[in-house]
Design an enzyme around this catalytic site. Sequence first.
Site, PDB file in Angstrom:
ATOM      1  N   ASP A 107      30.598  48.124 -27.546  1.00  0.00           N
ATOM      2  CA  ASP A 107      30.854  47.289 -28.041  1.00  0.00           C
ATOM      3  C   ASP A 107      30.812  46.179 -28.008  1.00  0.00           C
ATOM      4  OD1 ASP A 107      32.257  45.942 -30.331  1.00  0.00           O
ATOM      5  OD2 ASP A 107      33.539  46.855 -30.637  1.00  0.00           O
ATOM      6  N   GLY A 108      30.288  45.517 -28.581  1.00  0.00           N
ATOM      7  CA  GLY A 108      29.357  44.389 -27.663  1.00  0.00           C
ATOM      8  C   GLY A 108      31.079  43.102 -27.664  1.00  0.00           C
ATOM      9  N   ASP A 164      22.016  39.996 -32.099  1.00  0.00           N
ATOM     10  CA  ASP A 164      20.981  40.669 -33.088  1.00  0.00           C
ATOM     11  C   ASP A 164      21.826  41.876 -33.301  1.00  0.00           C
ATOM     12  OD1 ASP A 164      19.053  40.767 -35.123  1.00  0.00           O
ATOM     13  OD2 ASP A 164      17.497  41.414 -33.546  1.00  0.00           O
TER      14      ASP A 164
END
Length: 419
Positions: free
Chosen positions: A148-149, A166
């Site tokens: 999970d960014g 992005d």
Amino acid sequence: MHSLLELPSPFPAEPGLVRLLEPPGSDAAALAARLVAGDYGKPFVLENGGLRALHFSLGYVQSVMDIANPAALVLAYARAMMAFLLFNPRPRRIGMIGLGGGSLANFCHRHLPAAELTVVEIDADVIALRRHFGVPADDARFRVLHADGVRWLGETETRSDVLLIDAFGAEGVAETLLDTDFHANAFRHLGGRGVLVMNLAGTRESFAPHVARLLEVFDERVIAMPVREDGNHILLAFRDPVFAPRWSWMRSQALALQARTGLDFPNLAGALEAGERQGHAWRLARGAGGQRLFGAASAPIVEGVAVQAQQLAEGLGAERGIVAGEELLLALVQRRGLCRQQHLALVEDVIAHARAHEQEWDRPVQAVVGRKVITRVGDLDVLGEMTLHGSVVRSKGMPVPHHAGSEGGGCGPKADTPD
């Protein structure tokens, strides 16, 4: 490499082949029906005419690859995201949130051989398609993390010179980013002169809160530019507290980058300069609903300009009233100590007020209040235009003082008014 199930495209307007992460022997007709209905729920590949595209739904193209040249940037928004090279042509560490079809990862891997690249992707199915889009294997300077960014940004101890974001769901920018400290963590993740680059797509209402949050976190050191070919906007935010773009120097830098990468960096530099001067980030933060950036606090100023402009128009006549109305607006802006971007936003508030009350005023007052002002802040010309009563109205330049932020990027105390 994961094997893919291949079937003819079920989309009448998009011929070619569709490839899915499904086992051999799956019911192709049922899968095609789910694709057309928009409830397939997984990324899929659409291939036609030498191009390979990654989709979550037919309406949103996540990434496009030229099969013969995987490192080329086919989509205009992806090329625009590389504009960070104008500010840091040789970054050492690059972080990316969102792999997609790997266009940015492929380009950076090829053209920035000295940079370490870390790509964070939350969707295992997207990662499973990496080889089909030419994404290189992990090695000493390149890696793709299944994570999970948002969590990664909050937990990683590494720092990046550039952070590319992005991250999209099926309908645009992921809403979950607003429910966390994502933007603040992104700021902390960057090195001292780090640059954040964010792709914005979808409805303006969906991404306006992200722009507003970044303007706050980065103390207004934010530049945005539209990408008209794709309908996207690219936003760059700068951690350096004394950041100031050097546009003249950047023109020569753009030519060198164009020769090195093949991208049209002179055009990108021009678009960034126009976006900075026109306050495009502030306009995006206002959203599509026309809400005022400053909220109720700006209402007395707007009302005051309208009332006083009416008095000026009645007492001086239309022509002199127009000039006096502009001078009055600028005087109010100077007393409030607003920077150029806030000034442009305030002018738009005044215009909106004029439109809302146009039936109460005569035409000279509409002209006074509705006149879009072209200002001069320091040595920068701030160009502006506004469609009013069906036509674009332009005004002559008027001087306003330069407002330098306390750390170089904000809107701090106003300077002395020039003669």
